[in-house]
Write a protein that holds these residues in place. Structure first.
Motif, PDB file in Angstrom:
ATOM      1  N   LEU A  35       0.830  -1.210   0.000  1.00  0.00           N
ATOM      2  CA  LEU A  35       0.000   0.000   0.000  1.00  0.00           C
ATOM      3  C   LEU A  35       0.865   1.262   0.000  1.00  0.00           C
ATOM      4  O   LEU A  35       0.521   2.259  -0.633  1.00  0.00           O
ATOM      5  CB  LEU A  35      -0.946   0.012   1.200  1.00  0.00           C
ATOM      6  N   GLU A  36       1.982   1.215   0.710  1.00  0.00           N
ATOM      7  CA  GLU A  36       2.906   2.357   0.779  1.00  0.00           C
ATOM      8  C   GLU A  36       3.505   2.715  -0.578  1.00  0.00           C
ATOM      9  O   GLU A  36       3.921   3.847  -0.797  1.00  0.00           O
ATOM     10  CB  GLU A  36       4.041   2.086   1.772  1.00  0.00           C
ATOM     11  N   THR A  59      -2.745  -1.140  -5.357  1.00  0.00           N
ATOM     12  CA  THR A  59      -3.715  -0.828  -4.297  1.00  0.00           C
ATOM     13  C   THR A  59      -5.097  -1.318  -4.693  1.00  0.00           C
ATOM     14  O   THR A  59      -5.784  -1.978  -3.905  1.00  0.00           O
ATOM     15  CB  THR A  59      -3.744   0.688  -4.014  1.00  0.00           C
ATOM     16  N   PRO A  64      -1.359   2.771  -7.973  1.00  0.00           N
ATOM     17  CA  PRO A  64      -2.819   2.611  -8.022  1.00  0.00           C
ATOM     18  C   PRO A  64      -3.288   1.213  -8.418  1.00  0.00           C
ATOM     19  O   PRO A  64      -4.236   0.694  -7.830  1.00  0.00           O
ATOM     20  CB  PRO A  64      -3.260   3.653  -9.060  1.00  0.00           C
ATOM     21  N   GLU A  96      -8.294   5.456  -2.121  1.00  0.00           N
ATOM     22  CA  GLU A  96      -8.918   6.686  -2.602  1.00  0.00           C
ATOM     23  C   GLU A  96     -10.251   6.845  -1.871  1.00  0.00           C
ATOM     24  O   GLU A  96     -10.784   5.882  -1.316  1.00  0.00           O
ATOM     25  CB  GLU A  96      -9.149   6.606  -4.116  1.00  0.00           C
ATOM     26  N   ASN A 151      -5.093   0.293   7.388  1.00  0.00           N
ATOM     27  CA  ASN A 151      -4.216   0.864   6.372  1.00  0.00           C
ATOM     28  C   ASN A 151      -4.883   0.922   5.002  1.00  0.00           C
ATOM     29  O   ASN A 151      -4.615   1.840   4.225  1.00  0.00           O
ATOM     30  CB  ASN A 151      -2.886   0.114   6.311  1.00  0.00           C
ATOM     31  N   LYS A 169       2.037   3.129  -3.201  1.00  0.00           N
ATOM     32  CA  LYS A 169       1.118   4.070  -3.844  1.00  0.00           C
ATOM     33  C   LYS A 169       1.063   3.855  -5.361  1.00  0.00           C
ATOM     34  O   LYS A 169       1.026   4.798  -6.133  1.00  0.00           O
ATOM     35  CB  LYS A 169       1.476   5.518  -3.505  1.00  0.00           C
ATOM     36  N   LYS A 190      -4.992   4.374   2.940  1.00  0.00           N
ATOM     37  CA  LYS A 190      -4.319   4.481   1.641  1.00  0.00           C
ATOM     38  C   LYS A 190      -5.271   4.470   0.461  1.00  0.00           C
ATOM     39  O   LYS A 190      -4.890   4.842  -0.646  1.00  0.00           O
ATOM     40  CB  LYS A 190      -3.302   3.342   1.470  1.00  0.00           C
TER      41      LYS A 190
END
Length: 171
Positions: A47-48, A55, A52, A87, A81, A50, A85
């Motif tokens: 997730l970190e 995620t 898309p 949207e 988390n 980022k 994280k």
């Protein structure tokens, strides 16, 4: 700063493969044991990144499981988390899944689930329907909370009374 190993051409393929199979890994006996220890770390790091697509893939794989994951010490941190994280629209979908569960009243008082619900409230936007749904859920389940708190206090009081009686009796 991005670790150079993350820039390896095959890295995204590996990440996507893990994301595609995360639910199967989590539900196999040996995978579950490993995930209890390290899934929190792995999923949080995914997730970190980022990315898309990664995620979105993780969130899609976990869809339908957020409530059951919220009861687990390690998995609840992953759900928190995901809420952080994701949207706004994705987070709203997770929140809706949590709040529409028939087990939401249990989740509200669960030692780990309550943190997930608190995080859902904190990440939902002030004017969003997710925030309104959270507030409605809290207020409609207030009697459950009060009962659980009453029962916990009752057990604590009995335990203290027993302890004090034993302590005084042994002197």
């Amino acid at each position: 700063m991005i670790d150079e190993s993350l820039m390896h051409p095959g890295f995204l393929d590996i990440v996507n493969e893990i994301a595609e199979n995360c639910f199967e890994i989590a539900t196999s006996q040996s995978g579950y044991c490993v995930l209890q220890i390290c899934s929190n770390f792995v999923v949080q790091n995914l997730l970190e990144l980022k990315i898309p697509e990664v995620t979105e893939n993780l969130l899609r794989q976990l869809k339908g499981s957020y409530v059951s994951l919220s009861y687990n010490k390690y998995a609840s941190i992953v759900v928190e988390n995901c809420l952080i994280k994701a949207e706004e629209e994705q987070a709203s979908q997770i929140i809706l899944e949590l709040l529409s569960s028939p087990k939401v009243s249990i989740l509200l008082v669960d030692p780990f689930g309550n943190f997930v619900i608190q995080k859902a409230l904190s990440v939902s936007k002030v004017s969003s329907s997710a925030k309104s749904n959270c507030i409605y859920c809290f207020s409609s389940h207030m009697c459950v909370w009060q009962y659980v708190i009453y029962m916990k206090l009752g057990r604590l009081t009995k335990t203290l009374e027993t302890f004090c009686t034993l302590s005084v009796g042994t002197r």
